[in-house]
Design an enzyme around this catalytic site. Structure first.
Site, PDB file in Angstrom:
ATOM      1  N   CYS A   2       0.817  -0.948   0.213  1.00 19.29           N
ATOM      2  CA  CYS A   2       0.166   0.004  -0.172  1.00 19.29           C
ATOM      3  C   CYS A   2       0.913   1.094  -0.001  1.00 19.29           C
ATOM      4  CB  CYS A   2      -0.898   0.103   1.364  1.00 19.29           C
ATOM      5  SG  CYS A   2      -1.791  -1.418   1.547  1.00 19.29           S
ATOM      6  N   ARG A  27       1.444   1.483  -5.779  1.00 17.82           N
ATOM      7  CA  ARG A  27       1.665   0.403  -4.878  1.00 17.82           C
ATOM      8  C   ARG A  27       0.346  -0.151  -4.434  1.00 17.82           C
ATOM      9  NH1 ARG A  27       6.411   1.192  -2.284  1.00 17.82           N
ATOM     10  NH2 ARG A  27       5.602   0.083  -0.338  1.00 17.82           N
ATOM     11  N   TRP A  74      -3.881  -1.786  -1.163  1.00 14.27           N
ATOM     12  CA  TRP A  74      -3.998  -2.951  -2.195  1.00 14.27           C
ATOM     13  C   TRP A  74      -4.034  -3.979  -1.241  1.00 14.27           C
ATOM     14  CZ3 TRP A  74      -1.106  -7.555  -2.101  1.00 14.27           C
ATOM     15  CH2 TRP A  74      -1.336  -8.649  -3.427  1.00 14.27           C
ATOM     16  N   ASN A 100       0.871  -0.185   6.174  1.00 17.01           N
ATOM     17  CA  ASN A 100       1.315  -0.836   4.762  1.00 17.01           C
ATOM     18  C   ASN A 100       1.939  -1.790   5.362  1.00 17.01           C
ATOM     19  OD1 ASN A 100       2.256  -1.749   2.424  1.00 17.01           O
ATOM     20  ND2 ASN A 100       4.377  -0.423   2.622  1.00 17.01           N
ATOM     21  N   GLY A 101       1.691  -3.321   5.001  1.00 11.75           N
ATOM     22  CA  GLY A 101       2.391  -4.577   5.339  1.00 11.75           C
ATOM     23  C   GLY A 101       1.304  -5.407   5.848  1.00 11.75           C
ATOM     24  N   GLU A 487      10.883 -12.746 -20.489  1.00 14.93           N
ATOM     25  CA  GLU A 487      10.549 -11.286 -20.177  1.00 14.93           C
ATOM     26  C   GLU A 487       9.293 -10.615 -20.923  1.00 14.93           C
ATOM     27  OE1 GLU A 487      10.836  -9.631 -17.611  1.00 14.93           O
ATOM     28  OE2 GLU A 487      10.498  -7.519 -18.278  1.00 14.93           O
ATOM     29  N   LYS A 491       5.709  -9.523 -19.739  1.00 14.04           N
ATOM     30  CA  LYS A 491       5.121  -8.062 -19.900  1.00 14.04           C
ATOM     31  C   LYS A 491       3.677  -8.162 -20.457  1.00 14.04           C
ATOM     32  CE  LYS A 491       7.377  -6.239 -18.263  1.00 14.04           C
ATOM     33  NZ  LYS A 491       8.464  -6.177 -17.206  1.00 14.04           N
ATOM     34  N   GLU A 494       1.045  -9.253 -17.934  1.00 19.92           N
ATOM     35  CA  GLU A 494       0.839  -8.485 -16.664  1.00 19.92           C
ATOM     36  C   GLU A 494       0.079  -7.213 -17.274  1.00 19.92           C
ATOM     37  OE1 GLU A 494       5.248  -6.554 -15.803  1.00 19.92           O
ATOM     38  OE2 GLU A 494       3.923  -6.826 -14.304  1.00 19.92           O
ATOM     39  N   HIS A 510       9.060 -31.181 -27.506  1.00 14.27           N
ATOM     40  CA  HIS A 510       8.818 -31.929 -26.409  1.00 14.27           C
ATOM     41  C   HIS A 510       7.296 -31.789 -25.794  1.00 14.27           C
ATOM     42  CE1 HIS A 510      12.964 -33.390 -26.887  1.00 14.27           C
ATOM     43  NE2 HIS A 510      13.237 -32.254 -26.878  1.00 14.27           N
ATOM     44  N   LYS A 607       3.279  -2.322  -7.637  1.00 14.57           N
ATOM     45  CA  LYS A 607       4.614  -2.026  -7.991  1.00 14.57           C
ATOM     46  C   LYS A 607       5.844  -2.879  -7.099  1.00 14.57           C
ATOM     47  CE  LYS A 607       7.985   0.092 -10.593  1.00 14.57           C
ATOM     48  NZ  LYS A 607       8.034  -0.708 -11.941  1.00 14.57           N
TER      49      LYS A 607
HETATM   50  O1  M6R Z   1      11.160  -4.273  -7.076  1.00 18.78           O
HETATM   51  P1  M6R Z   1      11.868  -5.599  -7.374  1.00 18.78           P
HETATM   52  O2  M6R Z   1      12.490  -5.339  -8.541  1.00 18.78           O
HETATM   53  O3  M6R Z   1      12.158  -6.522  -6.644  1.00 18.78           O
HETATM   54  O4  M6R Z   1      10.287  -6.257  -8.080  1.00 18.78           O
HETATM   55  C1  M6R Z   1      10.339  -7.562  -8.552  1.00 18.78           C
HETATM   56  C2  M6R Z   1       9.200  -7.750  -9.420  1.00 18.78           C
HETATM   57  O5  M6R Z   1       8.030  -7.561  -8.492  1.00 18.78           O
HETATM   58  C3  M6R Z   1       8.787  -6.912 -10.500  1.00 18.78           C
HETATM   59  O6  M6R Z   1       9.843  -6.986 -11.218  1.00 18.78           O
HETATM   60  C4  M6R Z   1       7.648  -7.592 -11.238  1.00 18.78           C
HETATM   61  O7  M6R Z   1       7.751  -8.744 -11.861  1.00 18.78           O
HETATM   62  C5  M6R Z   1       7.335  -6.418 -12.201  1.00 18.78           C
HETATM   63  N1  M6R Z   1       5.861  -6.072 -12.393  1.00 18.78           N
HETATM   64  C6  M6R Z   1       7.428  -6.883 -13.663  1.00 18.78           C
HETATM   65  O8  M6R Z   1       7.253  -5.976 -14.784  1.00 18.78           O
END
Ligand code: M6R
Length: 612
Positions: A2, A27, A74, A100-101, A487, A491, A494, A510, A607
């Site tokens: 959050c 966040r 969140w 937050n937590g 990657e 992308k 998500e 396979h 994030k």
């Molecule tokens: O802040 P961080 O690099 O530790 O975050 C790791 C992942 O949560 C982050 O890379 C996540 O996979 C991204 N949303 C991908 O775009």
């Protein structure tokens, strides 16, 4: 997961709080709320929905207070609703809390408080906190520093992670904050003080920050701040000057942060390279002093991270193994921390985290430290939790990354890992000068070559326009091209919510090839000259089963059976992922835009993942 903001000063608090929340929405963004002290009473406005809803509430204009706390959520405990939104009050409405937590033992605390006559309005873990503060405030706390002591007694009961802000109508001049395993920074000036989960939320007001440590308390007034350790002994704290420019955290004319951050990559990479090397000179990292004897004793390297950062780690592994000949394993942090990895004082562990606040990555780092390994953090956020836990830190200096989907952090992480691999090989005395000098020249060329990749945006957009209604896509590659495929697939998932998978091209036959049928889209990444022919054969197999193909390549392909080809510049294969990932970032972006989605704040994501 959050965002929290706080303000104490002389001006109206609500605009500062709302603006702070807006920049922290990455966040979490399922509900938002604010509490201020107005005429010696706590006024709370909150509801489910985004910060924009909160901003539009008519009552907000009537809040003139100059002290307040705020939260964007969140959800973890309890669905998004008004009741579950923060701030939460105690039953007597004297204390307001944002958090937050996660409070892991909230069930037992709730039972305890219920047995003492307290009742609860929400399903959240957080609501126990203001009630515990009230309980201790009214039960045997001495008068001296009564508010702080009550907060400390309540916090002593909490298990889990927290960054907490508390205000009380009984003490209308101060905000009390404390943190453990969740981020919290305090921005300071002579006349006013600001609190936030992350630096960009308060960059418009100051560049002077205090970075709170775990279990540290701050009592924040408008013109001064008192810091206390976990025993409430007062302590002094140094201000950290943060160089980031506030405009770097704004959109600068781009429609979304993600697009802006994709376009920033030539520059963010320049910043990452910085002055870490010059042609003809050895790479240097000012903050690292690892002796040659220690480096020679390393028999294994672990690279540990989550999501995109883990994908960057895969490219780093390739560079370290190729240049340094040290066996290197890449692990997902949430797996590493529970699989009892073999670690001793000859193991070197690298933890990559853009935010520096990812709970699993931090826990994985603490584990390696406890087993005697030396740890290195690769982070983008100065003073973030991971940098304070690690033995050494190297910063990506990519500038603030706001969009939930990571783009420029990924490319900067790769650049930094490759430079670190060169540094290692040079300091181990294992480098072949011709190889490292030519690699360095290629790294220096990256920003210009990236600009030429970005010039092809329109072509990628055209392909995205044609296929955005599809439900499944596949990404193929070999070696680092496979890592880039992973990657690209992440992308796409998500931000566009399209199902996609990445496969090592040779693995297709396979099993996964059973999924290929007429019209399915397959994206091939072909940049490694040694592997291109083999990948072409695999792609040929999907073409003959009716797949539509998009190819990202830096090779001249003799085969023209593919539907779309995006040509990118040729470069050393150790850094080619930095060029080949950009079309995939743009591809995911334009597909999501075509679908009318919020690319910066994809559903269910945040994030910074500060919970397990
Ligand atoms: O802040 P961080 O690099 O530790 O975050 C790791 C992942 O949560 C982050 O890379 C996540 O996979 C991204 N949303 C991908 O775009």
């Amino acid at each position: 997961m959050c965002g929290i903001v706080g303000y104490v000063g002389s001006k109206k608090a609500t605009p500062v709080l709302i603006n702070g929340l807006l920049s922290l929405e990455y966040r979490g963004y399922d509900s938002a709320g604010i509490a201020v002290i107005e005429n010696n009473e706590l006024s709370v406005l909150k509801d489910k929905g985004r910060v924009a809803n909160l901003k539009q509430m008519p009552e907000i204009e009537n809040l003139n207070s100059s002290i307040g706390i705020a939260h964007t959520r969140w959800a973890t405990h309890g669905k998004p609703s008004r009741e579950n939104s923060h701030p939460h009050l105690d039953n007597s409405k004297q204390f307001a809390v944002v958090h937050n937590g996660i409070i892991e033992n909230y069930h037992e605390l709730r039972e305890f408080l219920t047995s003492k006559g307290y009742s609860f309005l929400s399903q959240t873990d957080t609501e126990v906190i203001p009630n515990l503060i009230h309980y201790y405030y009214t039960n045997g706390i001495s008068d001296e520093d009564k508010f702080l002591r009550a907060v400390k007694s309540a916090v002593d009961d909490l298990k889990g992670s927290y960054a907490i802000e508390v205000i009380s109508k009984l003490y209308p001049d101060r905000v009390i904050v404390v943190r453990k395993d969740s981020p919290l920074v305090i921005g300071t000036t002579k006349e006013e003080n600001f609190i936030a989960s992350d630096i960009p939320a308060i960059l418009p007001y100051t560049k002077d920050f205090y970075l709170l440590d775990d279990y540290e308390y701050a009592v924040i007034y408008k013109d001064h701040i008192k810091f206390f350790d976990n025993t409430l002994s007062s302590r002094s704290k140094a201000i950290k000057n943060i160089e980031w420019d506030a405009t770097a955290a704004e959109k600068n004319g781009f429609e979304d942060y993600m697009l802006k951050e994709i376009y920033e990559q030539p520059n963010s990479i320049r910043e990452t390279i910085g002055s870490r090397f010059k042609l003809g000179e050895k790479c240097s990292f000012d903050d690292i002093n690892l002796s040659k004897e220690y480096l020679q004793s390393i028999n294994k390297i672990y690279i540990v991270a989550c999501g995109t950062a883990m994908h960057a780690g895969l490219i780093g592994k390739n560079a370290i193994e190729k240049l340094c000949h040290i066996p290197t394993e890449v692990d997902i942090a949430s797996e590493f921390r529970y699989r009892n990895p073999i670690i001793d004082d000859k193991t070197f562990c690298i933890y990559i985290s853009q935010s520096g606040e990812t709970a699993d990555t931090i826990a994985a780092l603490k584990l390696a430290k406890s087993k005697g390994a030396k740890t290195l953090a690769v982070s983008n956020v100065i003073g973030s939790s991971i940098t304070r836990e690690a033995d050494y830190t190297i910063y990506t200096h990519a500038g603030p990354e706001i969009a939930v989907a990571s783009t420029k952090a990924y490319t900067s992480q790769i650049v930094l890992l490759v430079i670190f691999a060169i540094y290692l090989t040079e300091n181990l005395g294992r480098s072949d000068v011709a190889t490292t000098e030519s690699l360095k020249a290629d790294i220096l060329d990256l920003p210009t070559k990236l600009e030429s990749v970005l010039a092809e945006t329109e072509q990628i957009q055209k392909f995205a326009d044609k296929i955005y209604t599809e439900h499944d896509m596949y990404f193929l590659g070999r070696g680092c091209d496979y890592n880039v495929a992973m990657e690209g697939s992440l992308k796409l998932k998500e931000i566009s919510y399209i199902h996609s998978e990445a496969y090592a091209a040779g693995e297709l036959k396979h099993g996964p090839i059973a999924l290929i049928e007429n019209g399915v889209t397959v994206i091939g990444i072909l940049t490694n000259p040694d592997l291109v022919e083999k990948s072409i054969s695999n792609l040929q197999e999907v073409v003959s089963r009716g797949a539509k193909t998009l190819i990202i390549t830096n090779q001249k392909l003799s085969n023209s059976n593919f539907n779309y080809i995006i040509n990118i510049p040729e470069i050393n294969p150790l850094v080619s992922p930095i060029l080949s990932v950009v079309p995939l970032q743009l591809f995911a972006y334009y597909i999501a835009k075509n679908k009318g989605l919020d690319v910066d704040k994809p559903r269910n994501l945040a994030k910074s993942v500060t919970v397990e």
